[in-house]
Design an enzyme around this catalytic site. Structure first.
Site, short mmCIF file in Angstrom:
data_model
loop_
_atom_site.label_atom_id
_atom_site.label_comp_id
_atom_site.label_asym_id
_atom_site.label_seq_id
_atom_site.Cartn_x
_atom_site.Cartn_y
_atom_site.Cartn_z
N GLY A 1 -3.23 4.34 7.74
CA GLY A 1 -2.38 3.25 8.13
C GLY A 1 -1.79 2.96 9.56
N GLY A 2 -1.21 1.93 9.79
CA GLY A 2 -1.07 2.06 11.18
C GLY A 2 -1.48 1.46 12.77
N GLY B 1 -9.23 4.84 6.45
CA GLY B 1 -8.75 5.98 6.56
C GLY B 1 -6.74 6.22 6.53
N HIS C 1 -1.36 -1.57 -4.51
CA HIS C 1 -2.46 -0.94 -4.35
C HIS C 1 -2.29 0.23 -3.85
CE1 HIS C 1 -5.88 -1.79 -1.53
NE2 HIS C 1 -5.48 -0.87 -0.56
N ASP D 1 -6.88 -5.95 4.07
CA ASP D 1 -6.31 -4.50 4.19
C ASP D 1 -6.26 -3.53 5.18
OD1 ASP D 1 -5.02 -2.24 3.66
OD2 ASP D 1 -6.53 -1.60 1.69
N MET E 1 -11.74 5.14 -1.23
CA MET E 1 -12.56 5.41 -0.43
C MET E 1 -12.98 6.39 -0.38
SD MET E 1 -9.92 3.82 2.30
CE MET E 1 -8.62 3.73 0.73
N HIS F 1 -7.77 1.48 -4.78
CA HIS F 1 -9.13 1.47 -3.80
C HIS F 1 -9.67 3.11 -3.33
CE1 HIS F 1 -9.60 0.19 0.69
NE2 HIS F 1 -10.56 0.28 0.60
N MET G 1 -11.77 -5.32 5.10
CA MET G 1 -10.88 -4.26 5.58
C MET G 1 -11.41 -4.77 6.88
SD MET G 1 -10.38 -1.97 3.43
CE MET G 1 -9.66 -0.71 5.30
N SER H 1 0.80 -0.86 -0.15
CA SER H 1 0.08 -0.05 -0.29
C SER H 1 0.95 1.00 0.08
CB SER H 1 -0.90 0.13 0.83
OG SER H 1 -1.34 1.57 1.27
N ASP I 1 -4.51 3.60 -2.62
CA ASP I 1 -5.16 4.37 -2.00
C ASP I 1 -5.67 5.41 -1.87
OD1 ASP I 1 -5.49 1.84 0.23
OD2 ASP I 1 -4.19 2.40 1.17
N SER J 1 2.15 -0.54 6.52
CA SER J 1 3.30 0.00 7.54
C SER J 1 4.40 -1.64 7.77
CB SER J 1 2.58 -0.27 9.02
OG SER J 1 1.35 0.24 9.10
N MET K 1 -8.29 8.30 -1.15
CA MET K 1 -9.46 9.28 0.41
C MET K 1 -9.45 10.65 0.17
SD MET K 1 -7.17 7.48 3.46
CE MET K 1 -6.14 5.58 3.49
C1 DX5 Z 1 -6.77 1.92 5.13
C2 DX5 Z 1 -5.88 1.81 4.01
C3 DX5 Z 1 -4.62 0.50 4.03
C4 DX5 Z 1 -2.80 1.55 4.60
C5 DX5 Z 1 -2.55 0.11 5.13
O1 DX5 Z 1 -7.88 2.52 5.00
O2 DX5 Z 1 -7.37 1.00 3.04
O3 DX5 Z 1 -4.04 0.59 2.28
O4 DX5 Z 1 -2.60 2.22 4.01
O5 DX5 Z 1 -1.80 0.10 5.51
P1 DX5 Z 1 -1.12 -0.84 7.22
O6 DX5 Z 1 -0.78 -1.57 6.22
O7 DX5 Z 1 -0.15 0.45 8.27
O8 DX5 Z 1 -2.13 -1.13 8.39
ZN ZN Z 2 -6.60 0.08 1.10
#
Ligand code: DX5
Ligand code: ZN
Length: 236
Positions: A160-161, A158, A49, A188, A84, A82, A153, A24, A51, A211, A53
């Protein structure tokens, strides 16, 4: 750079590559995109991937069409976009034109996902349906025949981490039993060395990791490390 692939070629490639980890790019160095993409290619990533948003569907704002185009110009790896975002129906053509090979729309963002999934396929793109941890499976069940992939999900989208939510494992198990084996199951959020094995055992094919890759500098080492927790047993 090689040729871009058709929808069926991308699907065959992702199926053939699974179990596969998809980086990601949320936490990559956006000031150094060319080097980041190249490092991930060399590390053996089979797709990226992305993201997207909008600060409305989720409480965070990342990037959109411009960056998808930038990634497209840098790699022939499949781009898994993806979305969002609210009102994804207004943007599908544009994301496919920007270079998306697979697009995930959120079931929570639309009143009926089926026409959008069909449209994605008509546009030559893989159609994926994403759903949040608190969204019941019943919300996606009537759309499954229009899906090439389902994105489960394991965190609230929203950021990472975040910590992995085990409810995703039940959903993976249920969907794996129910679905045609050709439909890809992607998980994910919070996927790392502690959770990736359980996700595979529950039926996931594709593992989105942010992460767990970008916390280190050596992406080959990170991917190799995580791959040790995946078996090559194939389908479950
Ligand atoms: C979260 C994203 C993920 C995110 C995953 O909303 O859709 O793709 O980047 O990150 P980690 O692996 O840090 O949870
Ligand atoms: Zn994602």
């Amino acid at each position: 750079m090689g040729e871009l692939m058709s929808r069926t070629q991308v699907l065959a490639q992702l199926r053939g590559a699974s179990p596969a980890i998809l980086p990601s790019m949320l936490q990559c160095d956006f000031g150094n995109l060319r080097a980041e993409v190249s490092a991930l290619e060399q590390a053996g990533a089979v797709a990226l991937h992305l993201d997207v948003m909008d600060g409305h569907f989720v409480p965070n704002l990342t990037y959109g069409l411009t960056l998808v185009k930038a990634f497209r110009s840098l790699t022939t790896l499949p781009l898994d976009v993806h979305l969002m975002i609210s009102n994804p129906e207004d943007y599908l053509e544009q994301y496919v034109a920007a270079g998306a090979d697979m697009v995930s729309i959120h079931v929570e963002a639309v009143s009926d996902a089926r026409p959008l999934l069909r449209k994605l396929r008509d546009l030559g793109c893989l159609a994926s349906l994403a759903f949040n941890p608190e969204t019941p499976l019943e919300k996606v069940e009537n759309c499954l025949e229009d899906c090439d992939a389902v994105l489960i999900m394991s965190v609230n989208p929203g950021f990472g981490g975040q910590e992995f939510q085990p409810v995703a494992l039940e959903k993976l198990r249920h969907l794996r039993q129910k679905l045609d084996e050709n439909v890809l199951l992607e998980v994910d959020g919070g996927v790392n060395e502690h959770t990736i094995g359980d996700c595979q055992a529950a039926g996931a094919d594709l593992f989105v990791v942010g992460s767990g890759i970008f916390s280190g500098e050596d992406y080959s080492a990170r991917l190799e490390h995580l791959n040790r927790y995946l078996t090559e047993a194939g389908r479950h």
